[in-house]
Design a protein around this motif. Structure first.
Motif: not given
Length: 299
Positions: A213-220
């Protein structure tokens, strides 16, 4: 939209018969392609929903619809149109859940059900009718460590291993919840600001896709190699402003993965849907157009 119990839709689910189910903050609705049937809580009728705030929807292998609410689980029994409630009495375990908010429900490939709640992870075995608490987080001495499991935070890989995103870690079980481990690549550092709450987690092509939440990143993270990559959605356009939060990701066809993101109140146009290729590179962005009634809507 005008036929829904509320315009704020919390979850959408399509069952095995093709019916679409919509959870809202003010009740549940089922769309059969022609009409919308609505379900509400009635204090005087125990065969209705226990609460109108719908958080999650799933179907079991008998065709019953499981509804997670702010106050426990309700099972809409196939062919009856009535709900069976599972109470949320504290601190009872067994026939009851020991918590209130049921944020996520997932069906195991073996037919049993996993329930993510504000008190931890439960496993429901149909044969015994018992909810078993299998994963719980406790408060540490120096930092609040809540046990909440949020929406879309339970998933299975192609080997039917269970993954659960809870607190600031992703847990994996290869033995149906008898034991869990955390892998180093699945636990990003906590920023100085404090605790990070999960936004969502899913598995696409045996890759864990998740966000905070509140982080504009997608972690893959590749499950087999344990190698992680951060996808900064806004970097495909240097002029764009990053979204506030990544909400969810899903494969929509053999060539595209869609990622839903939210802009802040002043920059809603920088959310929308980001379309990624199979290597998780951003191809383009679908934005809301307030002047076009046919464009994607934003909250």
């Amino acid at each position: 939209v005008n036929d829904l119990p509320d315009i704020y839709v919390t979850c959408i689910f399509q069952d095995s018969r093709g019916f679409l189910w919509f959870g809202t903050r003010e009740g549940l609705a089922r769309f059969d392609g022609v009409q919308m049937i609505k379900y509400y809580h009635a204090a005087s009728d125990s065969a209705t929903l226990s609460n109108n705030t719908i958080l999650s929807i799933e179907e079991d292998d008998s065709g019953n619809i499981w509804i997670g609410t702010q106050k426990g689980i309700n099972i809409l029994q196939k062919g009856t149109g009535t709900f069976k409630r599972f109470a949320t009495e504290l601190p009872a375990i067994g026939k009851h859940l020991s918590c209130n908010a049921v944020e996520d429900i997932a069906r195991d490939p073996d037919g049993s059900m996993w329930i993510g709640t504000s008190g931890g992870l439960f496993h429901y075995e149909k044969e015994t009718g018992v909810f078993k608490l299998v994963l719980q987080r406790h408060s540490g001495n120096n930092m609040k460590d809540p046990a909440n499991i949020y929406k879309h935070c339970i998933a299975f890989d192609s080997k039917n291993n269970l993954f659960v995103f809870m607190g600031n870690a992703i847990y994996r079980s290869v033995n149906k919840g008898q034991s869990f481990d955390t892998l180093p690549g699945f636990r990003p550092a906590i920023p100085p600001a404090g605790h990070l709450d999960p936004s969502f987690m899913t598995i696409i092509d045996d890759k864990l896709c998740y966000a905070y939440q509140q982080i504009p990143e997608l972690i893959v993270t590749d499950i087999s190699s344990n190698q992680s990559r951060k996808i900064k959605l806004y970097q495909f356009d240097p002029k764009s402003i990053p979204p506030v939060q990544v909400w969810h990701a899903a494969r929509v066809n053999e060539k595209e993965i869609w990622v839903a993101a939210l802009g802040d109140d002043n920059n809603r146009d920088f959310g929308g849907v980001f379309v990624l290729d199979n290597d998780f590179n951003v191809k383009y962005q679908i934005l809301s157009d307030r002047n076009d009634p046919n464009s994607i809507t934003m909250p």
